[in-house]
Design an enzyme around this catalytic site. Structure first.
Site, PDB file in Angstrom:
ATOM      1  N   GLU A 159       0.835  -1.210   0.000  1.00  0.00           N
ATOM      2  CA  GLU A 159       0.000   0.000   0.000  1.00  0.00           C
ATOM      3  C   GLU A 159       0.865   1.254   0.000  1.00  0.00           C
ATOM      4  O   GLU A 159       0.564   2.233  -0.690  1.00  0.00           O
ATOM      5  CB  GLU A 159      -0.943   0.020   1.219  1.00  0.00           C
ATOM      6  N   ARG A 174       0.601   3.787  -3.141  1.00  0.00           N
ATOM      7  CA  ARG A 174      -0.034   5.083  -2.867  1.00  0.00           C
ATOM      8  C   ARG A 174       0.999   6.185  -2.657  1.00  0.00           C
ATOM      9  O   ARG A 174       0.890   7.269  -3.226  1.00  0.00           O
ATOM     10  CB  ARG A 174      -0.920   4.998  -1.621  1.00  0.00           C
ATOM     11  N   ASP A 226      -4.745  -9.702  -8.346  1.00  0.00           N
ATOM     12  CA  ASP A 226      -4.988  -8.696  -9.388  1.00  0.00           C
ATOM     13  C   ASP A 226      -3.790  -7.949  -9.978  1.00  0.00           C
ATOM     14  O   ASP A 226      -3.395  -8.138 -11.122  1.00  0.00           O
ATOM     15  CB  ASP A 226      -6.045  -7.685  -8.905  1.00  0.00           C
ATOM     16  N   GLU A 278     -12.412   0.364  -9.837  1.00  0.00           N
ATOM     17  CA  GLU A 278     -12.066  -0.585 -10.913  1.00  0.00           C
ATOM     18  C   GLU A 278     -13.021  -0.573 -12.108  1.00  0.00           C
ATOM     19  O   GLU A 278     -12.581  -0.712 -13.256  1.00  0.00           O
ATOM     20  CB  GLU A 278     -11.957  -2.015 -10.356  1.00  0.00           C
ATOM     21  N   THR A 335      -1.004   0.923 -10.282  1.00  0.00           N
ATOM     22  CA  THR A 335      -2.287   0.331  -9.903  1.00  0.00           C
ATOM     23  C   THR A 335      -3.132   1.258  -9.033  1.00  0.00           C
ATOM     24  O   THR A 335      -4.301   0.990  -8.790  1.00  0.00           O
ATOM     25  CB  THR A 335      -2.072  -1.033  -9.211  1.00  0.00           C
TER      26      THR A 335
HETATM   27  C1  DMJ Z   1      -6.460   0.447  -4.926  1.00  0.00           C
HETATM   28  O1  DMJ Z   1      -5.721   0.766  -3.809  1.00  0.00           O
HETATM   29  C2  DMJ Z   1      -5.583  -0.161  -5.972  1.00  0.00           C
HETATM   30  O2  DMJ Z   1      -6.234  -0.090  -7.180  1.00  0.00           O
HETATM   31  C3  DMJ Z   1      -5.234  -1.596  -5.684  1.00  0.00           C
HETATM   32  O3  DMJ Z   1      -4.535  -2.211  -6.730  1.00  0.00           O
HETATM   33  C4  DMJ Z   1      -6.434  -2.428  -5.339  1.00  0.00           C
HETATM   34  N1  DMJ Z   1      -7.606  -1.667  -5.217  1.00  0.00           N
HETATM   35  C5  DMJ Z   1      -7.608  -0.444  -4.515  1.00  0.00           C
HETATM   36  C6  DMJ Z   1      -8.902   0.304  -4.686  1.00  0.00           C
HETATM   37  O4  DMJ Z   1     -10.007  -0.496  -4.823  1.00  0.00           O
END
Ligand code: DMJ
Length: 641
Positions: free
Chosen positions: A266, A270, A399, A533, A619
């Site tokens: 995370e 982020r 994912d 998503e 992501t």
């Molecule tokens: C986000 O923090 C990112 O997209 C992560 O890959 C998984 N999903 C969350 C939001 O739903």
């Protein structure tokens, strides 16, 4: 192995650095370092002992050297009350004697204090676990090696970055589209302004209680996750005052030396992703500096027997561990497999290969492993290097690993063929074993659990529609049309999952079971937490097809968010999307500003804003530039803009 081909963005070349398969050239140096470290420990223990011995010896046997200002003089110990005793070396009488007695007293006190401090420190050390002490030693060793490398790299010339394409603009000509885009910007203002007013500096916001909020992924820290996550969205929307406000907070308050256990994944997607993106967009050095400082703090997480990082790391001590629920202490595919983009950019910008080597080591290890049915299980034990439970998912836990294989290839200007091959192999197996069509004709991605397909798709897996579309170009056997079509089918299914609810917002996960299609069954799966998503997939499909249905579906979602999630103090998630009277969860997630609103804004912008042949989104929707480079060179220099 084919190493990603990287050269400076400007095209100006610098001498190549060796990017061969990850080797361990510092092995010997590391051994010498550890010997030095042990010697240092022994030496400091010995010094402490000497101080102690000095303190407890009979007074008459003590002599002390101290600085008289001109040169060191050996003086005898002065026994107060009994007069000076000449030890035969140097005798001082009269006022001098008094002065030296005081000086000696001061020294004795200092020695006593030092001694007590050393004892305290030793006690503290003993309280620590073996793992903690090992992690501290390893962190110190790594630091020395890195500092040495940084010194070596200093001689490299700076690499100018080319002008980055499409960091602003995208204004639509059509008035209707323009209005929608303005509305999304207004929603961003509402989310930001309320966070600014009630949650500033906290990780997230409670929009109903109107106070700060945090979850265990950020540990006990207050690291302003929303600020860092939102920066690039503010920038592309032209909210420059807000951007500067965030930048000031980061300059003055963002500190990573906190005793807090955070999620490596995370924090990477982020914070490091957000900071790097803010750096590329604005050119402000502070963002790069902070990204590198933070990355240093994550490195101890890789100190495992296999080099597969722990899920969590304490930013201060460097001690790592895994989540208890993750298949007997395993690391998670979507976590350790979602570091590549950011870590390659860190090496690119600093010239320090440590980051690149860490992620390439993970890739090499994965390539060597057997994959049941060609599928990657979600869990891998970082101690043994063996898979945990045989669960495979394109939603949660799996994912973004697949996403980053594709994006590693795109980010390398399509030269990282190794990553592309891994992606192609993986999605072939996924299509064969996990993707099915329901009786009603909806294509969905199920989850593989111990040899059995669970017909359930998570909201998180809806991102795959966009991924398939993005990966269509360059796919094997000229299957571009097929993958674009598959992406469109996933988008349709995910849209259905929204459309079949009372609030027109999608549940966390939905089933395909008999008559039930694209609907959540269990109460615990009916929530919507402002996730991006589905909108992300609409945007990619819009960019590749310009089919108006994607703007239409995106607008439906925006209106539903506005109607049901907007509250006076920001935006909140919803507990049950099937109930027409929504209950709020009172959390404004940082990814709502980073992703959901950014993808919506891009959906109503022209394609010249952040064009996909120049930018790859991590992501968390943080755009990073494609490294338009050639051959096998990784530039290793501070970027100069
Ligand atoms: C986000 O923090 C990112 O997209 C992560 O890959 C998984 N999903 C969350 C939001 O739903």
């Amino acid at each position: 192995m084919t190493a990603p081909a990287l050269l400076p963005l400007s095209g100006r070349r610098i001498p190549p650095l060796n990017l061969g398969p990850p080797s361990f050239p510092h092995h010997r140096a590391t051994l010498r370092l550890s010997e030095k470290f042990i010697l240092l420990l022994i030496l400091s223990a010995f010094i402490t002992l000497c101080f102690g011995a000095f303190f407890f010896l009979p007074d008459s046997s003590k002599h002390k050297r101290f600085d008289l200002g001109l040169e060191d003089v050996l003086i005898p110990h002065v026994d107060s009350g009994k007069g000076a005793k000449n030890s035969g070396v140097f005798l001082i009488h009269g006022p001098d004697e008094h002065r030296h007695r005081e000086e000696e007293e001061r020294l004795r006190n200092k020695i006593r204090a030092d001694h007590e401090k050393a004892l305290e420190e030793a006690k503290e050390k003993l309280k620590k676990s073996k793992e903690e002490i090992q992690a501290e030693i390893q962190t110190e060793k790594n630091k020395v090696v890195r500092e040495k490398k940084m010194k070596e790299n200093k001689s490299l010339p700076p690499v100018p970055l080319a002008n980055l394409v499409g960091i602003s603009g995208g204004d639509p000509e059509d008035n209707n589209v323009k209005k929608k885009r303005e509305k999304i910007k207004e929603m961003m203002k509402h989310a930001w302004d309320n966070y600014r007013a009630y949650g500033w500096g906290h990780n997230e916001l409670r929009p109903i209680a109107r106070k700060g909020h945090s979850t265990n992924i950020f540990g006990s820290s207050q690291m302003g996750a929303t600020i860092v996550d939102a920066l690039d969205t503010l920038y592309i929307m032209g909210l420059h005052d807000e951007f500067r406000d965030g930048q000031n907070w980061i300059e003055n308050n963002l500190d990573f030396s906190v005793n807090s256990e955070v999620s490596v994944f995370e924090v990477n997607i982020r914070f490091i992703g957000g900071l790097l993106s803010a750096y590329y967009l604005s050119g402000e050095e502070i963002f790069k500096t902070k990204a590198v400082q933070l990355a240093e703090k994550l490195l101890p997480a890789f100190n495992t027997p296999t080099g597969i990082p722990w899920a969590m790391v304490n930013l201060k001590s460097g001690v790592g561990r895994n989540w208890g629920w993750a298949s007997a202490g395993s690391s998670i595919l979507a976590e350790f497999g979602t570091l590549h983009m950011e870590f390659v950019h860190l090496s690119y910008l600093t010239g320090n290969l440590v980051y690149y080597n860490k992620v390439m080591h993970i890739r090499k290890l994965l390539q060597k492993m057997d994959r049941p049915n060609g599928l990657y299980p979600n869990y891998l034990n970082p101690r043994t290097g063996r898979w945990g439970q045989y669960h495979t998912s394109v939603g949660g836990l799996g994912d973004s690993f697949y996403e980053y294989l594709l994006k590693a290839w795109l980010m390398s200007d399509k030269t990282d063929h190794e990553a592309r091959k891994m992606y192609d192999d993986a999605i072939e197996a996924i299509e064969k074993h996990l993707i099915k069509k329901s009786r009603g004709g909806l294509v969905f991605i199920g989850e593989w659990k111990n040899g059995h397909l669970e017909k359930k798709m998570g909201h998180l897996a809806c991102f795959a529609g966009g991924m398939f579309a993005l990966g269509a170009d360059g796919s094997r056997k000229d299957k571009a049309g097929h993958y674009l079509e598959l992406g469109a089918e996933i988008a349709r299914t995910c849209h259905e999952s929204y459309d079949r609810t009372a609030l027109k917002l999608g549940p966390e996960s939905f089933k395909f079971d008999g008559a039930v299609e694209a609907v959540a069954v269990r109460q615990a799966e009916k929530y919507y937490i402002l996730r991006p998503e589905v909108i992300e997939t609409y945007w990619y499909l819009w960019r590749f097809t310009h089919d108006p249905r994607y703007r239409q579906w995106g607008w439906e979602a925006a209106l539903a968010i506005e109607k049901h999630c907007r509250v006076r103090g920001g935006f909140s998630g919803i507990k049950d999307v099937y109930s027409s009277t929504p209950t709020h969860d009172d959390v404004q997630q940082s990814f709502f500003l980073a992703e959901t609103l950014k993808y919506l804004y891009l959906l109503f912008s022209n394609d010249d804003l952040l064009p996909l042949d120049h930018w790859v989104f991590n992501t968390e929707a943080h755009p990073l530039p494609v490294l338009h480079l050639a051959n096998t060179t990784l530039s290793g220099n501070p970027a100069v803009r």
